[in-house]
Design an enzyme around this catalytic site. Sequence first.
Site, PDB file in Angstrom:
ATOM      1  N   ASP A 121      -2.497   5.336  -3.502  1.00  0.00           N
ATOM      2  CA  ASP A 121      -2.962   6.331  -2.488  1.00  0.00           C
ATOM      3  C   ASP A 121      -1.975   7.165  -2.212  1.00  0.00           C
ATOM      4  O   ASP A 121      -2.051   8.166  -1.260  1.00  0.00           O
ATOM      5  CB  ASP A 121      -3.640   5.453  -1.194  1.00  0.00           C
ATOM      6  CG  ASP A 121      -5.061   5.312  -1.202  1.00  0.00           C
ATOM      7  OD1 ASP A 121      -5.759   5.677  -2.207  1.00  0.00           O
ATOM      8  OD2 ASP A 121      -5.539   4.542  -0.360  1.00  0.00           O
TER       9      ASP A 121
ATOM     10  N   ASN B  81     -11.247  -2.414  -0.556  1.00  0.00           N
ATOM     11  CA  ASN B  81     -10.373  -2.158   0.304  1.00  0.00           C
ATOM     12  C   ASN B  81      -9.710  -3.124   1.465  1.00  0.00           C
ATOM     13  O   ASN B  81      -9.313  -2.704   2.585  1.00  0.00           O
ATOM     14  CB  ASN B  81     -10.700  -0.670   1.247  1.00  0.00           C
ATOM     15  CG  ASN B  81     -10.623   0.507   0.377  1.00  0.00           C
ATOM     16  OD1 ASN B  81      -9.602   0.603  -0.074  1.00  0.00           O
ATOM     17  ND2 ASN B  81     -11.732   1.202   0.258  1.00  0.00           N
TER      18      ASN B  81
ATOM     19  N   TRP C  85       0.830  -1.065  -0.038  1.00  0.00           N
ATOM     20  CA  TRP C  85       0.019  -0.097   0.161  1.00  0.00           C
ATOM     21  C   TRP C  85       0.887   1.422  -0.087  1.00  0.00           C
ATOM     22  O   TRP C  85       1.909   1.298   0.690  1.00  0.00           O
ATOM     23  CB  TRP C  85      -1.005   0.218   1.266  1.00  0.00           C
ATOM     24  CG  TRP C  85      -1.734   1.332   1.365  1.00  0.00           C
ATOM     25  CD1 TRP C  85      -2.691   1.544   0.592  1.00  0.00           C
ATOM     26  CD2 TRP C  85      -1.706   2.415   2.311  1.00  0.00           C
ATOM     27  NE1 TRP C  85      -3.261   2.868   0.882  1.00  0.00           N
ATOM     28  CE2 TRP C  85      -2.660   3.099   2.055  1.00  0.00           C
ATOM     29  CE3 TRP C  85      -0.847   2.555   3.398  1.00  0.00           C
ATOM     30  CZ2 TRP C  85      -2.977   4.479   2.885  1.00  0.00           C
ATOM     31  CZ3 TRP C  85      -1.054   3.505   4.238  1.00  0.00           C
ATOM     32  CH2 TRP C  85      -1.783   4.542   3.792  1.00  0.00           C
TER      33      TRP C  85
ATOM     34  N   ASP D 177     -14.080   1.106  -5.551  1.00  0.00           N
ATOM     35  CA  ASP D 177     -13.044   0.689  -4.542  1.00  0.00           C
ATOM     36  C   ASP D 177     -13.121  -0.824  -4.044  1.00  0.00           C
ATOM     37  O   ASP D 177     -14.126  -1.299  -3.889  1.00  0.00           O
ATOM     38  CB  ASP D 177     -13.106   1.903  -3.459  1.00  0.00           C
ATOM     39  CG  ASP D 177     -11.686   2.103  -2.905  1.00  0.00           C
ATOM     40  OD1 ASP D 177     -10.749   1.337  -3.170  1.00  0.00           O
ATOM     41  OD2 ASP D 177     -11.853   3.110  -2.021  1.00  0.00           O
TER      42      ASP D 177
ATOM     43  N   ARG E  86      -9.593  -3.356   7.540  1.00  0.00           N
ATOM     44  CA  ARG E  86     -10.252  -2.092   7.482  1.00  0.00           C
ATOM     45  C   ARG E  86     -11.426  -2.195   8.135  1.00  0.00           C
ATOM     46  O   ARG E  86     -12.739  -1.641   7.818  1.00  0.00           O
ATOM     47  CB  ARG E  86     -10.398  -1.247   6.215  1.00  0.00           C
ATOM     48  CG  ARG E  86     -10.290  -0.043   6.280  1.00  0.00           C
ATOM     49  CD  ARG E  86     -10.583   0.828   4.849  1.00  0.00           C
ATOM     50  NE  ARG E  86     -10.605   2.170   5.003  1.00  0.00           N
ATOM     51  CZ  ARG E  86     -10.988   2.976   4.180  1.00  0.00           C
ATOM     52  NH1 ARG E  86     -11.824   2.645   3.116  1.00  0.00           N
ATOM     53  NH2 ARG E  86     -10.703   4.459   4.315  1.00  0.00           N
TER      54      ARG E  86
HETATM   55  C1  DGJ Z   1      -9.222   3.797  -0.563  1.00  0.00           C
HETATM   56  C2  DGJ Z   1      -8.792   4.765  -1.804  1.00  0.00           C
HETATM   57  O1  DGJ Z   1      -7.590   4.477  -2.480  1.00  0.00           O
HETATM   58  C3  DGJ Z   1      -8.829   6.152  -1.407  1.00  0.00           C
HETATM   59  O2  DGJ Z   1      -8.641   7.024  -2.619  1.00  0.00           O
HETATM   60  C4  DGJ Z   1     -10.371   6.509  -1.000  1.00  0.00           C
HETATM   61  O3  DGJ Z   1     -11.332   6.392  -1.975  1.00  0.00           O
HETATM   62  C5  DGJ Z   1     -10.501   5.823   0.224  1.00  0.00           C
HETATM   63  N1  DGJ Z   1     -10.421   4.317  -0.077  1.00  0.00           N
HETATM   64  C6  DGJ Z   1     -11.907   5.741   0.565  1.00  0.00           C
HETATM   65  O4  DGJ Z   1     -12.069   5.113   1.755  1.00  0.00           O
END
Ligand code: DGJ
Length: 803
Positions: A560, A494, A213, A492, A457
Site C-alpha cells: 500500500d 485485509n 504494512w 483483497d 479493520r
Molecule cells: C487494501 C488494499 O491494499 C488497497 O489497495 C485497497 O484496495 C484497500 N484495501 C481497499 O479497502
Amino acid sequence: SNISYIMRKTKFGHLEHIWFGERMPVGADVDSLVLKHSVTAGGTVNYDESDETYSLDLLTLEWTSAGKGDFRVLPFELVMPDGSRVCDFVFEQAEQGVGLVPLIGLPQAHDLSAERNHALVEEISGGSDDNACDDRDNATDVNPEHLIITMRDRVYDIRIKLIYTLWSECDVITRRVELINDSDSAVEIRRLMSFMLDLADRRFVLTSLHGSWIREGQRQETVLPVGIVSSGSTTGNSSHRHNPAFAIAERSADEMHGRVYGFNLIYSGNHIKFVEKSEFGLVRLMSGINPDGFCWHLAAGEKFAAPEAVLTFSDQGYNGMSHNLHRFVHDHIIPPAWRGRERPILANSWEAYYFNFNQSKLLRLAKQAASLGIELLVLDDGWFGKRNDDRSGLGDYNINTRKLPSGLSGLATKINNMGLQFGLWFEPEMISPDSDLYRAHPEYAVQVPGRDPSLGRHQLVLDLCQPEVRDYIVESVGKILDEVAISYVKWDMNRHMSDVFSVVLKEQGEFYHRYIIGLYEVLERIFKPRPDVLLESCASGGNRFDLGMLCFSPQIWTSDNIDPIERLTIQGGMSLFYPLSTMGSHVADSPHSQTLRHTTLATRFHLAAFGCLGYEFNLNFLNRLQRKEIAEQIEFYKKHRRTFQFGRFYRLPPAKDNKIHWQVVAEDGRESIAGYYQTWQRAAEGCDLLPLTGLDPRQTYRLSTRPLRLELERFGGLINHMLPVQIKPDNPLLRLTGKFYTLPDSAESYTATGRQLQVGVMLNTHYSGTGYNSNVRMLGDFGSHMYLIEAIIDKQSNQEDAQ
Ligand code: DGJ
C-alpha cells in the site's frame, strides 16, 4: 542444468546428503565431497553400538529420525501409536520418473509440457481453444523428472515420502514430504516441514525479507550464529512480517558473484523457517507449515501432504539466484494462460477517491485514463452494500445503486466504450458484523462460540473450512464475473486472523491449514474456468505475497506504500525471489499519502515501470504538462513493456551509498533499460558512473537518457538567476508560466559496444551548486534518470573488433 544434488544410503539405511551446489560429473567419485567421521565426537549418542563414529547428530541428512540422537530442531514431530515421539525412518525404496507427482489440495509448480499434452488431447478430441496460451508453442520446457524416496519407520507401518522434482532449465529443485499412515492406529502430526537441507558451514549469511504494512520486503542479512535463526508467520497468511522466501550465501557473495542458495515455499498460510548452525558447524535449513497452533489428526490409512518447497543454487551471486527463481515463477508458477502475457496498464480508483466516488467521478477518471493511453480502469473498494467506509458491507454483493445508478454492467459498458477494460475489487474472505450476510449467517464467521471475537479493520474472517461458505463465495463472485464484462479482479484480504475456530472441525489445530486449502479450492473454482480474467491478489498490500497465491494470480499488489523511494527498498527486496511481472507497481500522487514525501512524476514513473504499471490518483487534477508527461511515460512503457515485465532483472552494486541502480535486459538481449536513482543529494559529489551488465560484449548499442523536463516550481527563488527580470517565487505569473514552460534536463547519448558499456558509463556532471545548463544532471533529493540501451549494429560486424 548447472547444479548437482547428491545423496546416498548409509549402512544403517538413513539418507545422507552429500552435495547441493555446482554441477559435478555424473558418476564421479564423490568422496572428496563427503563429510568425514573418522573418530567419535564426545557428547553424542551412537545410533548403533556396532559403530561408534555413526551419530545422526553429526551427519548431513536428507531426512532424520526423532529420538535417536539427532538433537537439532526436528523437521517433524509425530505422536506415535505408542504415545512416544520416537520414530526412525530408514530407506525403503526409490522410484524415478518423468512428469509431475500430483499434489492434491495444494498448488504445485506446473509443467507446461503437461499443459501442451492436455491441449493436444483436446485438439484430437476436437475441443481445442485457439486463444488459450499463445506462448505454449514456444515453450522450451522438457518434462520435469522426479524422484520419490520412501522411508519407513523401523517399527510402525508409517512412511515418509520425499518427493523431488527437477526443473533443469531453471536450476530449481522442488521438494516436499508426504506422511502415510498405514498402521492401524491414528498418528498426531504436531510438525511436518516440507524439506530439510543440511550443509557444512561455509561462513554463511542468511538473507530474509521482513516488514509490516507499508514496509514490506525489507532485506535483512544475518551472519549465521551458532544456534537457531527462525522466522515465520502466525497471522493466518504468509504475512508481510516475514516472507517465506530466504537465501543463504557465502559471506563473500554479492549481487554479481559468489555462491548463493535460494529457498521458497508454495504456500500462503502460517509458515516457518529454521536455520540452525550446530556446535559442529553443520547448517540445517528447513521450512514448512508453522507448527505453532498446528495439530493434524492422521487416521489409519490416511496421508498428509506438506506444501511444496523450492530450492535453487547459483554461483553467480544474488542476481544469479534471482534469475533462476524468476524464470521458475514465470514458467512454472503463474497460471499458464498468463505465461509471458503482457499485463495492461491500469488506473485504480482507490487513492483517487477512496470510498467517496460515484459513477460520474469514475467516468471522468476513465476518460482521463483513456486519453493518456491507460488500458484498464479498476473500481476498488466501496461499490456494494452500504460501504462508505470500512465498517460495513463485507460479505454482501448487492451493488450500491446510489453510487452506481447504471449498476456494474452499465458502468463496465460505458468504460468499455471508452476503449478501456474494466476491473473490480473484491474482498471475498471477509464478513462485516454490519452486513446482510452476517445477519443471516453469523455461523459463517470465524469466532469461538461463547467468546466475543476481536475485530481487525472492523471485520471478521469467513470460515473457509465450511463447504457452504466456500460455495457462497464461488457463486457470488462467479455470478458477477459472468454478468459483468470484467477482465481483471483485485482480490483483497485485509486482516490477520484471531479467535480461530471452525464449527466443522473436530481438531481445531487443523484450522489454519484447512482454511488455506479452502482458499485454494475457491480460487481454483472461480478462476480455472475463467483463465483470461487477470487476477491481482492483495492483502493490505504485500501481506500475502507468496508462491501459493502466484499459482492463481499472476501479479500481487506489492504494498500500500506507493512512495517510489520506499518502493526501491520494497520492490528491490521482493525482486530477490519474485520477478517484476508479479509486482503491481503504481504512480501515485505527491506528497505521498504514506510518507508525505514529495517526489517528481519522473521518479514515480522510473520506479513504477519496473513492474506492472498503474496510476493511482485523481488524474483530473493534472495540468497540461503533467498530462503530456504521463502520456509519454505510457508510450515509453508500452514500447518496452515486454522488457520491463519479462526481461532479466539486475540489482546493480551501487557505486555510492546514496544511489540505487536497477537494470532489465530483454529476453533477446537487444534492448535494456537502466534505472538510476538518488536517495539524498550530497554536495559536490564529483563524477558519476552508471554501472551496466547483461549486455553482449560484441554488440554495438546506443545508450540514451529518457528525456525529462524540469518543473520551474522545483527551483523556487533560484529561478531568478536565469531570468532577465526579478520575480518573487510566489508570484502568480511564475506559477502560471510553470504550467506551460519547463526546462530541459541533461540528455546523454553514447554509442558503444557491450564490452565498453559494462565497465560503466561516465555520466554528465551532477548539479554541484555552481549553475544550470542543459548538460548538468539535475537530480536533487529523490531524483532519477532512466536510460535506454538499444542494439544498433549486428554483432557479426564487431567480431573483428572483439578479436
Ligand atoms: C487494501 C488494499 O491494499 C488497497 O489497495 C485497497 O484496495 C484497500 N484495501 C481497499 O479497502
